[in-house]
Scaffold this active site. Structure first.
Site, PDB file in Angstrom:
ATOM      1  N   CYS A  63     -16.281   9.672  24.804  1.00  0.00           N
ATOM      2  CA  CYS A  63     -15.354  10.599  24.159  1.00  0.00           C
ATOM      3  C   CYS A  63     -13.957   9.994  24.169  1.00  0.00           C
ATOM      4  CB  CYS A  63     -15.346  11.958  24.859  1.00  0.00           C
ATOM      5  SG  CYS A  63     -14.686  11.904  26.529  1.00  0.00           S
ATOM      6  N   ASP A  77       4.627  -8.077  -9.005  1.00  0.00           N
ATOM      7  CA  ASP A  77       5.294  -9.321  -9.408  1.00  0.00           C
ATOM      8  C   ASP A  77       4.687  -9.748 -10.740  1.00  0.00           C
ATOM      9  OD1 ASP A  77       6.885 -11.733  -9.038  1.00  0.00           O
ATOM     10  OD2 ASP A  77       4.950 -12.718  -8.763  1.00  0.00           O
ATOM     11  N   ASP A 104       7.326 -14.370  -2.764  1.00  0.00           N
ATOM     12  CA  ASP A 104       7.027 -12.939  -2.649  1.00  0.00           C
ATOM     13  C   ASP A 104       6.912 -12.487  -1.197  1.00  0.00           C
ATOM     14  OD1 ASP A 104       6.845 -12.594  -5.425  1.00  0.00           O
ATOM     15  OD2 ASP A 104       4.762 -13.271  -5.436  1.00  0.00           O
TER      16      ASP A 104
END
Length: 816
Positions: A15, A497, A700
């Site tokens: 759990c 781009d 980029d």
């Protein structure tokens, strides 16, 4: 501090409280910087300083907390292990590997014994390390990692199934014997409390032993988890009943009811739930198994002019390999001889086969459809594209999404709160309940403990993340983390781009417009002949087009490149000019007749190049970086998902707006220098927008890192991919649509899981405490509480598995 990260397999968690216990145990260790435990994946992502802590110490910490790390032991039969120096060389080669806990070479048996972490290291890695120092592992001496993991999962499921079957076989007669008024035909022997005690004891202490072990581990870690609730609840029912049977004189007649059936059936139902949960959880990691299954076992090596089949571990960078039709490409490489059509869908998600020839790259694990070819290996082992994909998927599956923090905060106080509620329930029923008050109080105390399910809360997020990231990998979309998967569904603006992302990334000839009947092919032949000596990309695109049409090359004399203008040369005695309008003006040539078509071409986002022959303007050649085939459809689909689409480019505004009109883009960020791209992303974010940036180039990378979610095309640079949160294995913008749609589907699934987990516990616990009794006279039997608890966990995992049926949005045809 140098930080290293490993995925440590952890067994025995049941759990979310178990997750917290493991995290706390690992975080306490000096040298551990960060820990994130994934319950569904059963793995702990641990960032640590290798100078201060070794993986073996991490294993010890997990074991000290009462759980087990998935440690594998393997013995390999080596060829060439002949003396002590050899043995030490083999041991050193293996000991250097991350995840090795111990290694010992035995000269007498020519074997090396290794203890290692299965989630960190594979037998393939060990074999490769040995091969690099001259040792060869005898064939058949090792079992593949995925087979071992599958076997371990099957053993776990078989153990739980065996215990469930045993518990169910004994619980049935206990249930029948506990209610003779319902089953008058039950033999007198089964009605005897001592027989019921005898039947219930092995269920409680053998079938239910794991709950006691789990409770003890939690107590040692000064914590409480689901095992605590089950152990306390069933023990209360069992020990009270045992006391009634063994010491009846201590209890008045009204309090001599026994609850062996409650304890036994609760354990049986919870084991049933765990068995079903284990089977379902096994399916959540199916994507990783599929990826591992893609790897071929052997490669055909060209050695001394002969074809030799060798294990994959023996392939080295620079080796020449042969691939025949119908075979898988063994490793990444570059084709040297031959050509073929390859199915790369298993890696890139692209359904269409691709043609590959000399000089083209091939990706390991892709399927060779038609011809045979030889290629040179460029990446092997952990450096291949497939290995990188598997690593990213495992990394994402082992990470935590921000939405899980809420569940973690709740579960950190959940079990102690439930125990308090159960004790308050016991006290109130003893004080205020009807007679026999103790019986009512005990039944409701057990029901509260048993119905509470931190399991469902703990499984709600990680199971969906595991299935979602795995499904994404099948579609050629790689998420670096669960956080990226979650954040992407909140994105409002997608910035694309232009060059290499929306467009092909290289210019090509789009139009050849000849003036006054001048032959178009002649115009292109002369321009192509002159541009052969130019290094400008626009000029090279004209040369390429002339070659594609098979136009003869003509000798050029007196060639000169005129910076900022174009080129000049003499062909067949005629002066040929190719360049911009200014070039013709500099040579006193009237270009006004070409002005109108030039403006039209510019408005379409194309670059018009003027051509003059022998002092006369003869036409225009338009060059443009053409759109990728699916760009317009991808932009349209992003709009259907409710997103604003922007384009960022260094091109002039006129060209950029022409591209935007063609694709349906909403906003144009034009004339942006590479160094300013990140600033443009910041400006959008300052408007309160969540931004995803899609790019492929080195320039980029800063913008990808600045965006809320950076998405890199796999056809781009490694730097861009390192800076991105999501990598698309193909260069198709359809991958952006798939990534966003899958993110939305996964988060929708997580919210469904969390909703039902919270609602279940919010409603179940008060009902179990007897809240409805004063109004409706209804109490929840602890047995039904156990059934509900088991069902809640299974339902959460089953709901997450629905994501496996996810289908990416179809790029619908554009309106005419």
């Amino acid at each position: 501090m140098t930080t290293r990260e490993i995925l440590l397999p952890v067994r025995g968690m049941h759990c979310a409280s178990c997750v917290r216990t493991v995290e706390r145990a690992l975080k306490k260790m000096p040298g551990v910087a960060q820990v994130s435990v994934n319950f569904a994946a059963e793995k702990a992502a641990v960032a640590y300083d290798p100078e201060r802590v070794r993986p073996a110490a991490l294993v010890d910490a997990v074991r000290a907390a009462g759980y087990d790390a998935a440690v594998e032991n393997v013995s390999l039969l080596l060829k060439g292990l002949v003396d002590g120096a050899n043995a030490r060389a083999a041991e050193r080669a293996i000991a250097r590997l991350e995840g090795v806990l111990s290694v010992s070479a035995n000269l007498a048996s020519e074997q090396v014994y290794i203890e290692y972490l299965s989630g960190v290291l594979s037998t393939s890695d060990i074999r490769r390390a040995l091969a690099e120092v001259g040792f060869r592992v005898q064939e058949g001496a090792v079992e593949e990692l995925e087979d071992r993991e599958r076997s371990a999962r099957r053993r776990e499921i078989a153990t739980v199934q065996r215990k469930f079957t045993f518990a169910a076989a004994l619980s049935l007669p206990i249930f029948l014997g506990s209610f003779p008024e319902w089953f008058p035909w039950v033999p007198e022997l089964l009605r005897d409390g001592r027989v019921l005690l005898l039947l219930a004891t092995p269920v409680q202490f053998w079938a239910g032993a794991q709950f006691y072990r789990g409770m003890w581990a939690a107590l040692k870690a000064r914590s409480a988890d689901m095992n605590t609730l089950i152990a306390v609840g069933t023990s209360a029912a069992y020990f009270y009943s045992a006391a009634v049977i063994l010491f009846p004189g201590f209890f008045p007649e009204s309090l001599r009811a026994v609850y062996f059936d409650t304890a036994a059936i609760i354990i049986t139902l919870i084991l049933l739930g765990r068995w079903m949960e284990a089977r379902a959880k096994g399916q959540t990691s199916e994507a990783i198994r599929k990826l591992m299954g893609l790897r071929p076992k052997t490669a055909r090596l060209i050695r001394d002019g002969r074809e030799v089949d060798v294990p994959m571990e023996e392939v080295r960078v620079g080796d020449i390999l042969l691939v025949r039709p119908g075979e898988k490409v063994p490793v990444d490489g570059v084709i040297m001889e031959g050509a073929s059509t390859l199915d790369e869908s298993m890696v890139t998600g692209e359904s269409m086969p691709v043609d590959r020839g000399p000089g083209d790259e091939v990706i390991g694990a892709t399927l060779n459809r038609t011809g045979a070819f030889k290629f040179s290996a460029t990446k092997v082992g952990r450096d291949t594209v497939l290995a990188h994909i598997i690593k990213l998927v495992e990394q994402a599956q082992g990470s935590k999404a921000p939405i899980q923090r809420l569940a973690d905060r709740v579960t950190s106080i959940f079990v102690p709160a439930v125990i308090v509620i159960a004790l308050v329930t016991l006290g109130l029923w003893l004080l205020l309940g009807p007679q026999p008050a103790l019986n009512f109080a005990l039944a409701n105390f057990v029901a509260v403990l048993i119905i509470a399910c931190p399991c469902a809360l703990g499984l709600a997020t990680p199971t969906a993340i595991m299935v979602g990231t795995g499904k994404a990998a099948e579609q050629g979309v790689l998420f670096r983390s669960a956080e990226a998967l979650e954040l992407l569904h909140r994105v409002q603006v997608v910035v694309l781009d232009k060059t290499g992302t929306l467009t092909q990334g290289q210019p090509s000839v789009t139009d050849v417009l000849a003036r006054d009947g001048y032959p178009a092919e002649e115009l292109l032949r002369l321009a192509g002949s002159v541009e052969r000596f130019s290094e400008h990309p626009l000029g090279q695109s004209i040369v390429q087009r002339a070659e594609e049409l098979g136009l003869a090359k003509t000798e050029v004399v007196d060639f000169s490149a005129l910076p900022g203008r174009g080129v000049r040369g003499v062909v067949e005695g005629r002066t040929v000019l190719v360049g911009n309008r200014q070039l013709l003006q500099d040579h006193a040539i009237d270009e006004s007749s070409l002005e109108e078509p030039a403006l039209r071409l510019s408005g379409e986002g194309k670059t018009p190049m003027y051509v003059a022959v022998a002092g006369q303007p003869v036409g225009l050649i338009a060059v443009a970086d053409t759109l990728k085939p699916g760009s317009r459809k991808a932009v349209a689909e992003l709009h259907r998902l409710g997103l604003e689409v922007a384009m960022i480019t260094g091109d002039n505004r006129r060209t950029a707006e022409a591209i935007a009109r063609q694709t349906g883009i909403d906003r144009v960020l034009a004339e942006v220098l590479p160094k300013d791209k990140a600033a443009e992303i910041r400006r959008l974010q300052s408007e309160g927008r969540r931004v995803a940036m899609v790019g492929d180039g080195i320039n980029d990378a800063p913008a990808l890192a600045q965006a809320d979610v950076g998405i890199a095309l796999g056809t781009g640079t490694d730097i861009a991919m390192e800076a991105a949160d999501v990598t698309l294995m193909s260069g198709d913008l359809r991958g952006v649509v798939v990534a966003i749609a899958l993110s939305k589907a996964t988060l929708r699934n997580i919210k469904q899981n969390l909703f039902w987990a919270y609602i279940y516990n919010t409603l179940g616990i008060p009902i179990a405490a007897g809240l409805l009794y004063p109004f409706l006279g209804v109490l929840l039997n602890p047995v039904f509480a156990a059934a509900a608890m088991a069902f809640s966990s299974v339902s959460v995992v089953s709901n997450a598995l629905r994501l496996r049926r996810f289908r990416p949005p179809e790029l619908r045809p554009l309106p005419a």
